[in-house]
Write a protein that holds these residues in place. Sequence first.
Motif, PDB file in Angstrom:
ATOM      1  N   LEU A  63       0.962  -1.122  -0.063  1.00 26.33           N
ATOM      2  CA  LEU A  63       0.007   0.139   0.009  1.00 26.33           C
ATOM      3  C   LEU A  63       0.849   1.022   0.181  1.00 26.33           C
ATOM      4  O   LEU A  63       0.513   2.508  -0.314  1.00 26.33           O
ATOM      5  N   ARG A  82       0.523  -8.415  -4.001  1.00 25.99           N
ATOM      6  CA  ARG A  82      -0.858  -7.792  -3.695  1.00 25.99           C
ATOM      7  C   ARG A  82      -1.667  -8.137  -4.865  1.00 25.99           C
ATOM      8  O   ARG A  82      -2.757  -8.391  -4.533  1.00 25.99           O
ATOM      9  N   GLN A  85      -3.013 -11.271  -4.575  1.00 25.96           N
ATOM     10  CA  GLN A  85      -4.021 -11.386  -3.400  1.00 25.96           C
ATOM     11  C   GLN A  85      -3.432 -12.230  -2.522  1.00 25.96           C
ATOM     12  O   GLN A  85      -4.399 -13.210  -1.987  1.00 25.96           O
ATOM     13  N   TYR A  87      -2.445 -11.813   0.550  1.00 25.02           N
ATOM     14  CA  TYR A  87      -2.514 -11.578   1.928  1.00 25.02           C
ATOM     15  C   TYR A  87      -4.048 -10.821   2.204  1.00 25.02           C
ATOM     16  O   TYR A  87      -4.597 -10.434   1.322  1.00 25.02           O
ATOM     17  N   PHE A  91      -7.746  -3.892   9.806  1.00 19.40           N
ATOM     18  CA  PHE A  91      -7.577  -2.755  10.291  1.00 19.40           C
ATOM     19  C   PHE A  91      -8.328  -2.669  11.577  1.00 19.40           C
ATOM     20  O   PHE A  91      -9.295  -3.138  11.984  1.00 19.40           O
ATOM     21  N   TRP A  99     -23.750  -0.843   3.568  1.00 18.37           N
ATOM     22  CA  TRP A  99     -24.871  -1.257   2.452  1.00 18.37           C
ATOM     23  C   TRP A  99     -24.767  -2.843   2.204  1.00 18.37           C
ATOM     24  O   TRP A  99     -25.654  -3.128   1.630  1.00 18.37           O
TER      25      TRP A  99
ATOM     26  N   HIS B 148     -13.573   6.363   4.233  1.00 21.00           N
ATOM     27  CA  HIS B 148     -12.567   6.131   5.568  1.00 21.00           C
ATOM     28  C   HIS B 148     -11.313   5.639   4.690  1.00 21.00           C
ATOM     29  O   HIS B 148     -11.385   4.606   3.828  1.00 21.00           O
ATOM     30  N   ASN B 150      -9.127   3.697   5.443  1.00 26.38           N
ATOM     31  CA  ASN B 150      -8.806   2.348   5.364  1.00 26.38           C
ATOM     32  C   ASN B 150      -9.657   1.261   4.533  1.00 26.38           C
ATOM     33  O   ASN B 150      -9.133   0.332   4.109  1.00 26.38           O
ATOM     34  N   GLU B 151     -11.047   2.159   4.227  1.00 26.16           N
ATOM     35  CA  GLU B 151     -11.748   1.243   3.130  1.00 26.16           C
ATOM     36  C   GLU B 151     -11.112   1.341   1.825  1.00 26.16           C
ATOM     37  O   GLU B 151     -11.394   0.273   0.895  1.00 26.16           O
ATOM     38  N   GLU B 153      -7.910   1.524   1.393  1.00 28.66           N
ATOM     39  CA  GLU B 153      -6.646   0.703   1.650  1.00 28.66           C
ATOM     40  C   GLU B 153      -7.080  -0.770   1.104  1.00 28.66           C
ATOM     41  O   GLU B 153      -6.474  -1.716   0.543  1.00 28.66           O
ATOM     42  N   LEU B 154      -8.106  -1.061   1.834  1.00 28.30           N
ATOM     43  CA  LEU B 154      -8.755  -2.409   1.787  1.00 28.30           C
ATOM     44  C   LEU B 154      -9.092  -2.854   0.328  1.00 28.30           C
ATOM     45  O   LEU B 154      -8.518  -3.995  -0.217  1.00 28.30           O
ATOM     46  N   MET B 155      -9.590  -1.903  -0.528  1.00 34.15           N
ATOM     47  CA  MET B 155      -9.936  -2.189  -1.870  1.00 34.15           C
ATOM     48  C   MET B 155      -8.451  -2.278  -2.743  1.00 34.15           C
ATOM     49  O   MET B 155      -8.423  -3.265  -3.546  1.00 34.15           O
ATOM     50  N   HIS B 156      -7.719  -1.255  -2.339  1.00 37.19           N
ATOM     51  CA  HIS B 156      -6.127  -1.653  -2.986  1.00 37.19           C
ATOM     52  C   HIS B 156      -5.760  -2.893  -2.726  1.00 37.19           C
ATOM     53  O   HIS B 156      -5.110  -3.475  -3.409  1.00 37.19           O
ATOM     54  N   SER B 157      -5.992  -3.426  -1.328  1.00 43.62           N
ATOM     55  CA  SER B 157      -5.281  -4.864  -1.121  1.00 43.62           C
ATOM     56  C   SER B 157      -5.955  -5.866  -2.024  1.00 43.62           C
ATOM     57  O   SER B 157      -5.483  -6.987  -1.963  1.00 43.62           O
ATOM     58  N   TYR B 158      -7.267  -5.612  -2.466  1.00 39.20           N
ATOM     59  CA  TYR B 158      -7.686  -6.551  -3.345  1.00 39.20           C
ATOM     60  C   TYR B 158      -7.343  -6.416  -4.712  1.00 39.20           C
ATOM     61  O   TYR B 158      -7.865  -6.643  -5.750  1.00 39.20           O
ATOM     62  N   ALA B 159      -6.413  -5.483  -4.983  1.00 39.56           N
ATOM     63  CA  ALA B 159      -5.753  -5.012  -6.442  1.00 39.56           C
ATOM     64  C   ALA B 159      -7.132  -4.456  -7.013  1.00 39.56           C
ATOM     65  O   ALA B 159      -7.112  -4.452  -8.255  1.00 39.56           O
ATOM     66  N   ILE B 164     -13.696   0.013  -9.963  1.00 43.71           N
ATOM     67  CA  ILE B 164     -14.128  -0.771  -8.893  1.00 43.71           C
ATOM     68  C   ILE B 164     -14.563  -0.142  -7.685  1.00 43.71           C
ATOM     69  O   ILE B 164     -15.665  -0.302  -6.970  1.00 43.71           O
ATOM     70  N   ARG B 167     -17.697   2.113  -7.911  1.00 45.00           N
ATOM     71  CA  ARG B 167     -18.898   1.208  -8.047  1.00 45.00           C
ATOM     72  C   ARG B 167     -19.053   0.822  -6.590  1.00 45.00           C
ATOM     73  O   ARG B 167     -20.175   0.961  -5.919  1.00 45.00           O
ATOM     74  N   GLU B 168     -18.110   0.223  -5.976  1.00 42.32           N
ATOM     75  CA  GLU B 168     -18.291  -0.819  -4.801  1.00 42.32           C
ATOM     76  C   GLU B 168     -18.317   0.220  -3.547  1.00 42.32           C
ATOM     77  O   GLU B 168     -18.979  -0.258  -2.551  1.00 42.32           O
ATOM     78  N   VAL B 169     -17.668   1.290  -3.448  1.00 44.03           N
ATOM     79  CA  VAL B 169     -17.401   2.033  -2.206  1.00 44.03           C
ATOM     80  C   VAL B 169     -18.062   3.562  -2.241  1.00 44.03           C
ATOM     81  O   VAL B 169     -18.653   3.857  -1.467  1.00 44.03           O
ATOM     82  N   ASN B 173     -21.505   4.815  -0.474  1.00 45.44           N
ATOM     83  CA  ASN B 173     -21.113   5.849   0.442  1.00 45.44           C
ATOM     84  C   ASN B 173     -21.633   7.200   0.316  1.00 45.44           C
ATOM     85  O   ASN B 173     -21.932   7.797   1.324  1.00 45.44           O
TER      86      ASN B 173
END
Lengths: 261, 258
Positions: A63, A82, A85, A87, A91, A99, B148, B150-151, B153-159, B164, B167-169, B173
Amino acid sequence: MSKKSLESAISIIKADKVFNMGRNDEVQALSRIDLDIKAGDFITLIGPSGCGKSTLLRLVADLLTPTAGEIKVFGQTANQARRDQSYGMVFQHAGLFDWRNVSENIELPLELKGWSKADRQVRSQEMLKLVRLEEFGDHFPSQLSGGMQQRVSIARALSFEPRLLLMDEPFGALDEMTREHMQLELLRIWRQTGTTVVFVTHSIPEAAFLSSRVVVLSARPGRVHSEIVVNLADRTDETREDPEFFRVTTEVREALRAVEE
Amino acid sequence: MKNKHLASFGPPLIVGIVGLVLWEAVVTVFKIKEILLPKPSSIGSQLIENWGVLRHATWETGKIAVSGLLVGVLLGVLLALVTNRFKVLNDGFTPLAIAINATPIIALAPIFNVWFGITGVLSNQAVVIAVVFFPVFINTAKGLNEVHPNEIELMHSYAANEWIILREVRVPNSLPFFANSLRLAAPLSVIAAIVAEYFGGPQDRIGTFITSSAGFAKYDVAWSAIVMASGLGLLLFGSAIVTERLSMPWRVSGDLDN
């Protein structure tokens, strides 16, 4: 109990991270970090605030990009890991999407991977069982307590069976009793899945209770000050009164005092 | 749930009826001139007497308000999506829009008559669009942005790529923010349409009906048109709330206390 394996999960060689390079507010967050983590290990990163422990976790997660040095995750570059995927990430902020109901939250990474609906449902059901929330698949996140939300977040991170779990102060916002309960749950899940865990915390007892190895970082710039191996056999609530547990907390505390000076 | 909703209509209904009775009593007892404040009963009888004209006027004004609202909302959402995608546009546009939103845009109505013609509906529609556009754009853009970290970052962690993430966040939001702006914009569209009609456009509208009745000192007639306008405003506000409920089922669910 800790699964000893020769395979390297993460290898960090002389990693530096500088923020705002070349500007007035340049900050060296990490300096020459060398760290080798074996597959199946449970490693905690602990250090004073601002020591860059979360930054280090984000370098492993790709990241953030290191300014210098090399990071390998299961033999691949962090970027490739990454993209594959390799990992799952958890958080402090559970980061569940309001939603989506609990099952749909757990299925999100599977959806992005293109799994069929039927396969996703089977897996999210398994994951709900793993984190003991079988009854709550249809609930929305806002209907759950903080501890339950964090368990969903862990289920989501593990849904696609990554070999590595990266956790950034995941229990930091929970009350003490919930926190201790979650630690036991996490250890059970770790044993059950065999996942490698890197866990950032600022709690000394949490680090001692969870890890096979505690890595203490010094602040500004963050360096590896010391590594403390934990030799606890079975971990239960009684472990918190075990002499080895006291030895480790004392050693970690002394190391933290040393780096604060 | 249903009964609770119905029950919540009770108290305001009672207060409203008591208010009307008091109004009638005060005007009668203190012999207040009908020119200053007509009695609810005389407003009611004017409403019945002029029903045909009023219904037509409300329908026509309603069409302007609703069409302007739809176009304004559409433009606001589209621009919010575009500025979210291109940071340069966002930095340039958003502060400007916030500043413009703080000005009384409705004051532009006479100017719009010059631009879009004083006799047609276009100038009235333009006023509604301008009034609706800014709150919708500002709030939706905020909702798309305020995710947020972190949200993300989370999506980036899923590449996940930016599309996307949008659309998803970002889009889900932004829904509560958009819904809030719709609650603001729906009644605003009626106000804007009527004020615009004060200054120009066709003559068979609520706005012109109010000004001409008042001009002939027929204040009870003017009031009957105001009642129709209020009904129109409430109807649009109600539709905004129904849209909100339907589009965000997760927001009505109660909390589980454990």
